[in-house]
Scaffold this active site. Structure first.
Site, short mmCIF file in Angstrom:
data_model
loop_
_atom_site.label_atom_id
_atom_site.label_comp_id
_atom_site.label_asym_id
_atom_site.label_seq_id
_atom_site.Cartn_x
_atom_site.Cartn_y
_atom_site.Cartn_z
N HIS A 94 -6.99 2.59 1.59
CA HIS A 94 -6.89 1.13 1.80
C HIS A 94 -8.03 0.70 2.73
CE1 HIS A 94 -5.46 -2.79 3.01
NE2 HIS A 94 -4.68 -2.75 1.94
N GLU A 166 -9.34 -4.02 -4.82
CA GLU A 166 -9.06 -4.99 -3.77
C GLU A 166 -10.36 -5.37 -3.06
OE1 GLU A 166 -4.81 -4.81 -2.19
OE2 GLU A 166 -5.89 -3.29 -1.10
P1 PGA Z 1 -2.57 -9.28 0.79
O1 PGA Z 1 -2.79 -7.71 0.98
O2 PGA Z 1 -1.78 -9.47 -0.46
O3 PGA Z 1 -1.82 -9.70 2.02
O4 PGA Z 1 -3.93 -9.91 0.69
C1 PGA Z 1 -3.09 -6.87 -0.08
C2 PGA Z 1 -3.32 -5.49 0.46
O5 PGA Z 1 -4.29 -5.25 1.13
O6 PGA Z 1 -2.51 -4.58 0.28
#
Ligand code: PGA
Length: 249
Positions: A94, A166
């Site tokens: 992450h 992401e």
């Molecule tokens: P968010 O986080 O939906 O609060 O933007 C996503 C994540 O990083 O897991």
């Protein structure tokens, strides 16, 4: 393919709060539905999660693990321990861990190998920073992150990997890329997997989008061509909101 919805609690909720949340979630969850719901809980909520999710098809997941199995790693939790705690999948790489805890590609690769060895599936997070995006380096960054993370894996191990795209700048910022940009990233990811493993692997790898997902935009991003679902952070912390997201995708 059915949709995958991954909820990432991050560092939120005590085990008591998780219990209240799961009571609410389970009262609304349709166990006969086709979609997959995966809850990535903090370590301290895993025991109550395992107890309460027994008999439900919601998957118990964690948010991180050590690259080592056991030994002198004060404060760490291993894949072996997660497996024993009933965890099925674990988030690795992450961006918050890459940045705040300085996790580099070597550690991420070791963690993935250790997770697989211990019988855990992996949710591998990748994504570009705003600077990378502004200099049109998104696909180069994805290639480097994915190739470093999956180095030395066998093709059949990809069945246990979900790639979460992401964009770092979209996480908890209220900002999102366009559907077209996400589609382009998904396509790029499939191409990278196809080149490194096989055309079949490139088609079959599971990919989800994450970053500022809420009830309003969930459908739009769940529908992006080439994607298999969503990773939801902040909006997953309320059980009713998460169930609304599950309902609209
Ligand atoms: P968010 O986080 O939906 O609060 O933007 C996503 C994540 O990083 O897991």
């Amino acid at each position: 393919m059915n949709k995958i919805i991954i909820a990432n609690f991050k560092m939120n909720k005590t085990s008591t709060e998780t219990k209240d949340y799961l009571v609410r979630l389970l009262s609304r969850f349709d166990n006969a539905g086709d979609d997959r719901l995966m809850l990535c809980l903090p370590y301290t909520s895993l025991a109550i999660g395992k107890f309460m999710l027994e008999g439900s098809k919601i998957e118990l997941c964690a948010q991180n693990m050590s690259e080592e199995d056991e030994g002198r790693c004060t404060g760490e939790i291993s894949g072996r321990m997660l497996k024993d705690a009933g965890v099925e999948y674990v988030i690795i790489g992450h961006s918050e861990r890459r940045k705040k805890f300085k996790e580099d590609s070597r550690i991420i690769n070791k963690k993935i190998k250790s997770a697989l060895k211990n019988g855990l599936g992996v949710i591998l997070c990748v994504g570009e920073s705003l600077a990378d995006r502004n200099t049109l380096k998104t696909l180069d960054v994805l290639k480097e992150q994915i190739e470093d993370a999956l180095k030395g894996l066998y093709e059949n191990e990809l069945e246990k990997i979900i790639i979460a795209y992401e964009p770092v700048w979209a996480i908890s910022s209220g900002k999102t890329p366009t559907s077209k940009e996400v589609e382009k990233a998904f396509k790029g990811i499939r191409k990278i997997i196809a080149a490194d493993f096989s055309a079949k692997a490139g088609e079959e790898i599971a990919i989800v989008y994450g970053g500022s997902i809420d009830v309003k935009n969930a459908r739009q991003f769940a529908d992006v061509k080439g994607g298999n679902g969503l990773l939801v952070g902040g909006a997953s912390l309320d059980a009713a909101t998460l169930m609304q997201i599950v309902a609209v995708v």
